[in-house]
Scaffold this motif. Sequence first.
Motif, mmCIF file in Angstrom:
data_model
loop_
_atom_site.group_PDB
_atom_site.id
_atom_site.type_symbol
_atom_site.label_atom_id
_atom_site.label_comp_id
_atom_site.label_asym_id
_atom_site.label_seq_id
_atom_site.Cartn_x
_atom_site.Cartn_y
_atom_site.Cartn_z
ATOM 1 N N SER A 592 -0.065 -25.939 12.641
ATOM 2 C CA SER A 592 -0.906 -26.119 13.817
ATOM 3 C C SER A 592 -2.395 -26.065 13.477
ATOM 4 O O SER A 592 -3.231 -26.126 14.367
ATOM 5 N N SER A 646 6.850 -19.418 25.415
ATOM 6 C CA SER A 646 6.503 -18.051 25.036
ATOM 7 C C SER A 646 7.503 -17.076 25.647
ATOM 8 O O SER A 646 7.496 -16.847 26.860
ATOM 9 N N ILE A 681 -3.190 -12.385 21.676
ATOM 10 C CA ILE A 681 -2.719 -13.574 20.952
ATOM 11 C C ILE A 681 -1.692 -14.314 21.791
ATOM 12 O O ILE A 681 -1.666 -15.548 21.822
ATOM 13 N N SER A 684 -3.443 -15.151 25.670
ATOM 14 C CA SER A 684 -4.501 -16.164 25.696
ATOM 15 C C SER A 684 -3.936 -17.568 25.719
ATOM 16 O O SER A 684 -4.643 -18.539 26.007
ATOM 17 N N ILE A 686 -2.861 -19.123 23.054
ATOM 18 C CA ILE A 686 -3.066 -19.809 21.773
ATOM 19 C C ILE A 686 -1.744 -20.028 21.054
ATOM 20 O O ILE A 686 -1.530 -21.048 20.389
ATOM 21 N N ASP A 687 -0.820 -19.056 21.181
ATOM 22 C CA ASP A 687 0.474 -19.186 20.518
ATOM 23 C C ASP A 687 1.261 -20.361 21.108
ATOM 24 O O ASP A 687 1.846 -21.165 20.379
ATOM 25 N N ALA A 689 -0.074 -22.883 22.686
ATOM 26 C CA ALA A 689 -0.816 -24.092 22.329
ATOM 27 C C ALA A 689 -0.419 -24.578 20.933
ATOM 28 O O ALA A 689 -0.247 -25.786 20.694
ATOM 29 N N ARG A 690 -0.291 -23.652 19.996
ATOM 30 C CA ARG A 690 0.111 -24.034 18.635
ATOM 31 C C ARG A 690 1.513 -24.650 18.640
ATOM 32 O O ARG A 690 1.779 -25.619 17.929
ATOM 33 N N LEU A 705 -5.878 -28.961 17.371
ATOM 34 C CA LEU A 705 -5.815 -27.888 18.347
ATOM 35 C C LEU A 705 -6.983 -27.983 19.338
ATOM 36 O O LEU A 705 -6.836 -27.674 20.532
ATOM 37 N N SER A 710 -6.522 -26.060 27.507
ATOM 38 C CA SER A 710 -5.921 -24.753 27.741
ATOM 39 C C SER A 710 -6.512 -24.121 29.004
ATOM 40 O O SER A 710 -7.728 -23.998 29.130
ATOM 41 N N ASN A 712 -6.800 -20.873 30.652
ATOM 42 C CA ASN A 712 -6.644 -19.451 30.375
ATOM 43 C C ASN A 712 -6.649 -18.657 31.681
ATOM 44 O O ASN A 712 -7.549 -18.795 32.506
#
Length: 824
Positions: A592, A646, A681, A684, A686-687, A689-690, A705, A710, A712
Amino acid sequence: MKVLKFGGTSVGSAENINKVITILDQQSKNTNIAVVVSAVGGITDKLLEAANLACNKNEAYKQKYDVIWSIHNKVIEGLFENSANDNEIKKQRDSLSDIISEKLNDLKSLLNGIYLINELSPKTKDKLLSFGEALSSTIIYHTLKSRSLDAALKNSQEVIVTDSNFNNAIVNFEVTNSNIQNFFSTNSNSIVLFPGFVSKSTHGEITTLGRGGSDYTAAIIAAAMDANELQIWTDVSGMYTTNPKLVKQASPIIELSYQEAVELSHFGAKVLYPPTVMPVLKKQIPIVIKNTMEPEAIGTTITKNTVNTDNSPVKGISNIENIALLTLQGNGMVGVPGFSKRLFETLAQEKINIILITQSSSEHSICFGISANDAQRAKEVIDTVFEYEIALQKIDPIVVETDLSIIAVIGDKMKSHQGISGKMFSTLGKNNVNIRAIAQGASERNISAIIHKNDVKKALNSLHEQFFEIKTKQINLFITGVGNVGERLIEQIKQQKAYVKENFKINLRITGLSNSRKMVVNDEGIDLKNWKEQLEAGETASLEGFFQHAKSLNLRNSVFVDITANEAVSKIYGEYLKQSISVVACNKIACSGNIEYYNELKTLSRKYNASFLFETNVGAGLPVIDTLSHLITSGDKINTIQAVLSGSLNFIFNNFNAETTFYDVVKQAQEEGYTEPDPRIDLSGIDVARKVLILARESGHAIELADLESDNFLTDAAMNASSVDDFFETLKTDEAYYQGLFKSAEDKNCQLKFVAEFNDGKAKVGLKEIPEGHPFFNLKGKDNIVMFYTQRYPEQPMIIKGAGAGADVTASGLFADIIRIANN
């Protein structure tokens, strides 16, 4: 009549000689036997060392002589250790000691002479080396007599006659056979002992029969007497399928033909030397190779005809070390006769032995393998012979490559089996063993390849696995990151190891383990019963050090498993792939991060035939990426991806309501291991998103990326908190905000889900209110769900659903990737 030969290890100590005597006692009861013995183990080398020191005016030769004296006297003491209370045996021991002392005094005088004249000629060298066999045969003979066995000692120099080619004399078989037959016609002893290796020229000078001379002595006697059998007794139980020192799974070969035995012995099987076979081959006398230490073992029988089933045309895999490859090439060679003649005549004149030859059909080049010790001399003489052509640039100066070895696959009936060479070369290729030259005769009894010396162990193990083992593939795992998920993976491997081996013929072996502090590597495999203790006692961990261990071990079917979230670890994947070490990554950063690096890893994976798998990057143990890959491979096209990716966020929002606080739920998720130690982590986005970025890339879209949108949901205070503790304090402070998110969804009869979407080349993630009836609405616990809308699934998507977080399921996903590689 039988002829038995015992090598240096077999007569290397009093203990072993006693075993030899037991064998002789048993066999001599059934038939007369001739027995050929080598020098005591290591003595020939020590004689040479002493002589070279003396020749170089180094008085240390006297210490070497003292060692030789000590070894022989220790053997005598051990053989007669019970003589103290028996005067007759004591007398025999003292008599033997006197005889050996006399011979050793003669040796000392010879060494003194070499020291004085500062010269060691081939003739003197043969006289020197003859002492080894003379001493051992004398000791064994007198021991046999002391034990009342019917034995005689005959000096081989009185029967084996040669030319005067010192150090490697040529036998005069007509005279030699007559001498042997005449001797045995008048001999009545059950056991006749001969020193091996030694002989005399027609001029009465001491000569030796060269490398493997004791085996040769035994074969000469066996052929002269039409013996029923020639037995070669050594320290291994026969000729092995390959070198047992390099391949633990190597096993004795029960039967071989003479030709197979010659091929194997020529290519490094040191149990037998090629000239040994020739005298008995003509008479078709069976050769049996036996183990002095395990006389009951079957050993290897070498005969004219052997049973060779259709399933096992390959009889053995052997190798020769210390090889140099020389190449003569140039456009001026094409169509011009005589180049090969001049080349090989030059080498013959210099007495340089050619081990392997291969020539291109275009006649543009000739490659040949020789001993690396002869390489420089060969280059000099060949460049001199072709000096004119080199000056005219018709040919290039000879090219020399060193640090090479030859491996050979051998079997009489390989020609009648299709695909042997294909299996050999594909197996080597899959393990990144580069082949420098190939030679294969029309008989296809031998297929040889020159490879780098560092690849020999891996090559032999790979080929042995292919041709001799029950298709059991050994996988060597180097695991970094042995926290919660890592521990579960190790436990799963320990638990399933026997099952996987039995049912899938895959032998999983953890060869290396590393955490942030310590690392341990064992090329025999780490014992999983106490791996934590071994790791704690290991060396200081370093990424480069762990990689260098994996590289230097150069094991077949190696896999690097990254169970960290460390960017530095992800940056070293390429180095592993370049060594044909497959990579299994739980770490999402490589796939990613920068797309150039992602593409580079994919390219390296293809180039070096090493898998790069990262199924657990998305959905833990769920087959998300694997399913996507199959869709793309089969020609389908991804239109839209919608997913809840997630498990930690799903757990949080499934447990958050008006009766709980957001702080309490996030804290619970952290404590139960659903989030990273720093929950930001996960929260947010980001995980997630990756993860959707990886799916987009695997779908064939080149996005970064930064291109991803995103939304948030955390407050600015939460995102800007200076520590994890401060972050948790903001959750308490901003509880009304988070309750507002929940109330908004509840009022609309919706569920809060953090959703990832990919559509029309664009990706985004964010918190959404999911209405009742939507596939995401009833997603419980830590489950993930992925919906693929494709050309084949345009309205009703393909759905993958299940636990998407947790150490056990993540470990199982890693386990599945490892098995995929093993099945590749």
